[in-house]
Design a protein around this motif. Sequence first.
Motif, short mmCIF file in Angstrom:
data_model
loop_
_atom_site.label_atom_id
_atom_site.label_comp_id
_atom_site.label_asym_id
_atom_site.label_seq_id
_atom_site.Cartn_x
_atom_site.Cartn_y
_atom_site.Cartn_z
N LEU A 99 79.72 69.00 28.29
CA LEU A 99 79.32 70.24 28.96
C LEU A 99 80.52 71.11 29.30
CD1 LEU A 99 76.42 69.04 31.29
CD2 LEU A 99 76.34 70.01 28.98
N LYS A 100 81.64 70.52 29.61
CA LYS A 100 82.85 71.31 29.87
C LYS A 100 83.23 72.10 28.62
CE LYS A 100 86.23 69.33 32.16
NZ LYS A 100 87.18 68.27 32.60
N GLN A 132 64.94 65.37 35.82
CA GLN A 132 65.67 66.63 35.67
C GLN A 132 67.16 66.45 35.90
OE1 GLN A 132 62.88 68.38 38.32
NE2 GLN A 132 64.34 68.47 40.01
N PHE A 133 67.91 67.38 35.32
CA PHE A 133 69.36 67.35 35.37
C PHE A 133 69.89 68.70 35.84
CE2 PHE A 133 68.00 64.20 32.38
CZ PHE A 133 68.94 63.18 32.40
N GLY A 134 71.05 68.66 36.47
CA GLY A 134 71.71 69.89 36.89
C GLY A 134 73.20 69.80 36.63
N TYR A 135 73.82 70.97 36.43
CA TYR A 135 75.26 71.01 36.18
C TYR A 135 75.88 72.10 37.03
CZ TYR A 135 79.74 71.17 33.72
OH TYR A 135 81.08 71.13 33.42
N ASP A 136 76.89 71.75 37.80
CA ASP A 136 77.60 72.68 38.67
C ASP A 136 76.66 73.48 39.56
OD1 ASP A 136 80.02 71.77 37.80
OD2 ASP A 136 80.52 73.53 36.58
N GLY A 137 75.67 72.79 40.13
CA GLY A 137 74.79 73.40 41.10
C GLY A 137 73.64 74.20 40.53
N GLU A 138 73.47 74.22 39.21
CA GLU A 138 72.38 74.97 38.59
C GLU A 138 71.54 74.04 37.74
OE1 GLU A 138 71.67 78.07 39.22
OE2 GLU A 138 73.46 78.48 40.42
N ASP A 139 70.25 74.38 37.60
CA ASP A 139 69.36 73.61 36.73
C ASP A 139 69.90 73.60 35.32
OD1 ASP A 139 67.70 73.30 38.91
OD2 ASP A 139 66.46 75.02 38.41
N PHE A 140 69.86 72.44 34.67
CA PHE A 140 70.36 72.33 33.30
C PHE A 140 69.25 72.00 32.30
CE2 PHE A 140 72.28 69.88 29.78
CZ PHE A 140 73.09 70.88 29.26
N ILE A 141 68.49 70.93 32.55
CA ILE A 141 67.41 70.56 31.65
C ILE A 141 66.43 69.67 32.40
CG2 ILE A 141 68.45 68.44 30.72
CD1 ILE A 141 67.50 69.43 27.91
N ALA A 142 65.14 69.72 32.01
CA ALA A 142 64.11 68.92 32.68
C ALA A 142 63.04 68.52 31.68
CB ALA A 142 63.49 69.72 33.83
N LEU A 143 62.44 67.37 31.91
CA LEU A 143 61.39 66.86 31.02
C LEU A 143 60.03 67.39 31.46
CD1 LEU A 143 60.44 64.98 28.74
CD2 LEU A 143 60.34 63.13 30.43
N GLN A 156 73.35 76.77 27.12
CA GLN A 156 74.20 75.60 26.88
C GLN A 156 73.40 74.31 26.80
OE1 GLN A 156 74.82 77.95 29.10
NE2 GLN A 156 76.92 78.71 28.87
N ALA A 157 72.15 74.33 27.30
CA ALA A 157 71.31 73.14 27.27
C ALA A 157 70.47 73.05 25.99
CB ALA A 157 70.38 73.11 28.48
N VAL A 158 70.46 74.11 25.19
CA VAL A 158 69.61 74.13 23.99
C VAL A 158 69.96 73.00 23.01
CG1 VAL A 158 68.96 75.48 21.96
CG2 VAL A 158 69.06 76.57 24.22
N PRO A 159 71.25 72.75 22.71
CA PRO A 159 71.55 71.62 21.81
C PRO A 159 71.04 70.29 22.34
CG PRO A 159 73.47 73.05 22.04
CD PRO A 159 72.48 73.50 23.07
N THR A 160 71.12 70.10 23.66
CA THR A 160 70.59 68.87 24.26
C THR A 160 69.08 68.81 24.09
OG1 THR A 160 72.37 68.86 25.89
CG2 THR A 160 70.43 67.53 26.38
#
Length: 333
Positions: A99-100, A132-143, A156-160
């Motif tokens: 993610l970095k 669900q997942f978050g990165y640097d205080g923001e929502d990143f991806i969720a099922l 940035q979460a689209v490839p995941t």
Amino acid sequence: MKVLTGLLLLVFGHGVSSVIHSMRFFYTGSSGLSTFPEFVAVGMVDGVQFDYYDSNTQRLVLKQDWMEHVTRDDPEYMERETGNYLSDQQAINASIGTLKQRFNQTGGIHIYQRMFGCEWDDEDDTTDGYEQFGYDGEDFIALDLKTLTWVAPVRQAVPTKQRWDGLRGYNEQRKNYITKECVDWLKKHLAYGKSTLLRTDRPRVSLLQRSPSSPVVCHATGFFPDRVVVFWKRDGQELQEQVDPGEVLPNHDGTFQVSVDLNLKAVPQEDWGKYECVVQLKGIEDISTPLDPALIRTNGGKTGVGGDGGGEHMSYHLHLTSSQPLPGLPGHC
């Protein structure tokens, strides 16, 4: 993180006819924090922590006495779950590196979070769950449990999303775990720790005010479980305006507290008698506290009688535990 934090906030409304029990797991991976473990995992039942793991010790620590039921029934539990946490630690650490790169970050402090778990309504037997997942205080991806696809709110979460959407078998397993296995374990833990998890502790209610021009705070504390409803009424009708509800916060003894502010700017003092604070908790009668100057505690030292009518000192102590098999991550991002 918006979604993760939002799930922990109190929902205000009328009636406490049932209790929604929950089991949640929180993972936190970090980069750039020299004084904090790179990975920390915490398991909770109804807001009460029952286990802990971090990358410094690489040991699973059971936080409640009644966890002895789990380890007695499942002698391999500690070794197995420690291995699961170690695997997830490695996956989350790898994800932070990925993610970095996606966010074009070369240094600084970065936090990657995961929350998953389930809920069960003890009255109508309905269930719910989340991953669900978050990165640097923001929502990143969720099922999305209905479609078994992943929701990516940032590019940035689209490839995941594209990679994890293809793991149909894993996503089916996650749904089965969240909607069935997790609920089964939740019920087991409630049975193991019923003397504490299923108890009801009556709130102590006070009216507080910093200065004559400040809002009056209806403060409820010492209650358990955390599913309490607190609201202000005027002439018997719930106020939708002039109020500012807070979130439920933990006390050091395992009970909870919450405050709801009443803005007095539009309330003439002669109308104070029309207002009251109401606290509702399943298993007890509603606690009603009138807006009476004699009951308000202020910074000036004046102290009225607490809204529970007794003002007595009450202390609560909590001893718990629990656990369950934890399915691993689908891999790094």
